[in-house]
Design an enzyme around this catalytic site. Structure first.
Site, PDB file in Angstrom:
ATOM      1  N   GLU A  77       0.799  -1.067   0.162  1.00 20.25           N
ATOM      2  CA  GLU A  77      -0.539   0.427   0.358  1.00 20.25           C
ATOM      3  C   GLU A  77       1.047   1.421   0.306  1.00 20.25           C
ATOM      4  OE1 GLU A  77      -3.419   1.153   3.294  1.00 20.25           O
ATOM      5  OE2 GLU A  77      -4.270   0.126   1.798  1.00 20.25           O
ATOM      6  N   HIS A 111       6.993 -26.937   2.766  1.00 21.42           N
ATOM      7  CA  HIS A 111       5.933 -28.740   1.994  1.00 21.42           C
ATOM      8  C   HIS A 111       4.907 -27.741   1.144  1.00 21.42           C
ATOM      9  CE1 HIS A 111       8.343 -31.498   4.292  1.00 21.42           C
ATOM     10  NE2 HIS A 111       8.690 -30.496   4.978  1.00 21.42           N
ATOM     11  N   LYS A 144     -13.196   1.299  -2.623  1.00 20.51           N
ATOM     12  CA  LYS A 144     -13.360   1.520  -1.503  1.00 20.51           C
ATOM     13  C   LYS A 144     -15.113   2.054  -2.145  1.00 20.51           C
ATOM     14  CE  LYS A 144     -11.239   2.358   2.307  1.00 20.51           C
ATOM     15  NZ  LYS A 144     -11.037   2.993   3.594  1.00 20.51           N
TER      16      LYS A 144
HETATM   17  O1  F6P Z   1      -7.202   0.150   2.878  1.00 16.83           O
HETATM   18  C1  F6P Z   1      -7.356   1.515   2.582  1.00 16.83           C
HETATM   19  C2  F6P Z   1      -7.674   1.833   4.254  1.00 16.83           C
HETATM   20  O2  F6P Z   1      -7.821   3.139   4.265  1.00 16.83           O
HETATM   21  C3  F6P Z   1      -6.064   1.445   4.495  1.00 16.83           C
HETATM   22  O3  F6P Z   1      -5.024   2.471   4.915  1.00 16.83           O
HETATM   23  C4  F6P Z   1      -6.282   1.749   6.217  1.00 16.83           C
HETATM   24  O4  F6P Z   1      -5.306   1.113   7.236  1.00 16.83           O
HETATM   25  C5  F6P Z   1      -8.212   0.943   6.313  1.00 16.83           C
HETATM   26  O5  F6P Z   1      -8.246   1.164   5.033  1.00 16.83           O
HETATM   27  C6  F6P Z   1      -9.159   1.032   6.899  1.00 16.83           C
HETATM   28  O6  F6P Z   1      -9.022   2.438   7.060  1.00 16.83           O
HETATM   29  P1  F6P Z   1      -9.916   3.287   8.714  1.00 16.83           P
HETATM   30  O7  F6P Z   1      -8.772   2.930   9.556  1.00 16.83           O
HETATM   31  O8  F6P Z   1      -9.694   4.775   7.889  1.00 16.83           O
HETATM   32  O9  F6P Z   1     -10.813   2.404   9.364  1.00 16.83           O
END
Ligand code: F6P
Length: 503
Positions: free
Chosen positions: A333, A364, A472
């Protein structure tokens, strides 16, 4: 970060004469770790030459920004301040210091009150800590608790709800006693779909079980205090994660409260001290002996000169089974980027993919691919040598780790062609005598500084994550389209759903 530097550095890499045939020994030590770099395609003198080049190109000043007031997260115009969280002086850059000192005092008070059980006015002692969170709001804290179980309070059981998986939810509900449970809703943004859905489900369950006292069992850990208040969290149960603490670097912040309560103050401070020791290593060590910088250079050499796309992380320790999932977020990330500071697409490779598993299970499973496959994959082997009640088992495990690194590097000639192994498979060996809060703190911080270094060397931002933010948004739109038929379903998805109805 001057892009001229990054571009030149990448061009520079291509001029290197790299080969696996050298026999130079190259080992570096930290407080808790011996790290061997002898089995790599660059020898110590080449790495030293590269380090000198970096020193001549302002890398040291770039690196030093992490320890001062900065806007290293340059696409979001944010500071990057996780190193201040594990400095015992904990003096934050001036703009944040007052707020952070107040927050630290609030967290300290909460933890002190917690340890004077019973914590709740119900009279029952807290026995379960349930963390609702995902990504950086779960992985780091879970890794530490899982790896350091022998240092954790035996009367506390940690539970986790990450995605909206009904089976995970049912498992948790079967295990917790609501009266004896604190629920940590860990979300920096307080907009993460999975976390909010899990929160609502658990809150309803608690209200059914406890009635009006349910709310006092809920703790919010977020940068979005307003939303937490709107959702009804008690102010004294809202803890702040500053904007300057990235999710994948947040286990040192309030996100790590369940970890801090489980470890207790002595072991928690040792964890911070280990990370701080690695901070000082990264800050002060000459580049030629600076482990995070050297590991960053090696990844970029493999990616840019040998077309390597992945690196494996293989701890020979069951207690480090969650290290690879944590590093997948920290590394992929942070360094899964392709646009530099000027907004242009980079013309070179940036971060590698990370995968792995626990040795010897992985021997294995997928080690055959290392031995006779067509790809080159550098490996981080991690072994703990001597803190077991079963020294015979420890010795066998340790010897297996050493043997794999040797066999992959030296290869095996003779016999039929299909029996031979090419060798020349590079690896870094991480050795420590103990897996304890200090050594784990060092190890986690080491990789944090490595990904920052890769960001500097490639002119990319190691601290944003716009790609997953886009993902998202897609999942929210998809849910609406599937659920209420609102919005547009692309033909491929629509076809899949149609097929599903035929089963
Ligand atoms: O994967 C995207 C992200 O924003 C991460 O960087 C972060 O750790 C996770 O989602 C959870 O985000 P939040 O802490 O805002 O719920």
């Amino acid at each position: 970060m001057s892009i001229i530097f990054a571009t030149n550095f990448q061009e520079f890499l291509k001029t290197l004469n790299i080969n696996p045939d050298h026999q130079e020994l190259f080992t570096l030590n930290t407080d808790q770790w011996v790290i061997d770099l002898s089995r790599h395609y660059l020898n110590q003198s080449q790495l030293s030459y590269l380090s000198t080049w970096l020193e001549q190109h302002d890398f040291i000043n770039q690196k030093a920004q992490l320890f001062t007031d900065n806007t290293l997260n340059f696409t979001e115009q944010r500071a990057v301040n996780h190193v201040f969280l594990r400095d015992s002086n904990q003096v934050f850059p001036s703009a944040q210091n007052a707020a952070m000192q107040a927050e630290i005092a609030k967290q300290n008070d909460f933890c002190q009150r917690f340890h004077k059980q019973p914590f709740m006015n119900t009279g029952k002692k807290i026995r379960h800590l349930l963390t609702i969170g995902i990504g950086g709001s779960h992985l780091g804290s879970n890794l530490v608790i899982d790896a350091l179980q022998e240092f954790c309070d035996k009367h506390l059981t940690n539970h986790y709800l990450t995605g909206t998986d009904p089976y995970q939810l049912n498992d948790v509900l079967k295990q917790i006693d609501p009266e004896a449970t604190l629920v940590f809703v860990a979300s920096k943004s307080f907009t993460t779909q999975e976390t909010l859905w899990n929160y609502q489900k658990i809150k309803t369950w608690f209200e059914q079980k406890l009635g009006s006292t349910a709310n006092s069992h809920f703790i919010a850990i977020t940068n979005n205090q307003v939303k937490a208040l709107c959702l009804g969290f008690l102010d004294e149960h809202i803890f702040s994660v500053p904007e300057s603490i990235g999710g994948r670097f947040s286990l040192w912040s309030a996100i790590g409260l369940p970890m801090r309560l489980s470890l207790g103050e002595t072991h928690y401070q040792a964890l911070l001290a280990g990370a701080h020791a690695m901070d000082m290593h990264f800050k002060d060590r000459p580049l030629a002996q600076n482990i995070p910088v050297l590991l960053a250079i090696l990844d970029l050499v493999y990616g840019n000169c040998l077309h390597v796309q992945q690196r494996a992380v293989i701890p020979y320790s069951q207690r480090l089974r969650l290290l690879t999932p944590h590093l997948q977020q920290v590394e992929m990330e942070s360094n899964g980027k392709s646009v530099d500071q000027t907004g242009l697409s980079v013309t070179y490779q940036t971060g590698l993919a990370v995968f792995g598993g626990i040795g010897p299970n992985s021997q294995h499973s997928f080690h055959q691919w290392f031995y006779q496959g067509t790809f080159l994959t550098p490996i981080d082997f991690i072994a703990i040598t001597g803190d077991s009640q079963h020294p015979d088992f420890e010795q066998l495990l340790f010897s297996q780790c050493l043997a794999q690194a040797k066999a992959l590097w030296e290869g095996q000639k003779g016999g039929e062609s299909y029996q031979m192994t090419q060798g020349g498979k590079p690896s870094t060996m991480f050795l420590s005598k103990n897996l304890n809060p200090r050594s784990l703190g060092e190890l986690i911080a080491l990789y944090e500084h490595k990904v920052f270094s890769i960001g500097l060397l490639t002119g990319t931002n190691a601290f944003d994550q716009f790609g997953v933010e886009a993902g998202k948004k897609q999942s929210i739109a998809m849910l609406a389209a599937i659920n209420e038929g609102a919005g547009y379903l692309d033909p491929i998805t629509q076809h899949m759903l149609n097929q599903l109805t035929t089963l």
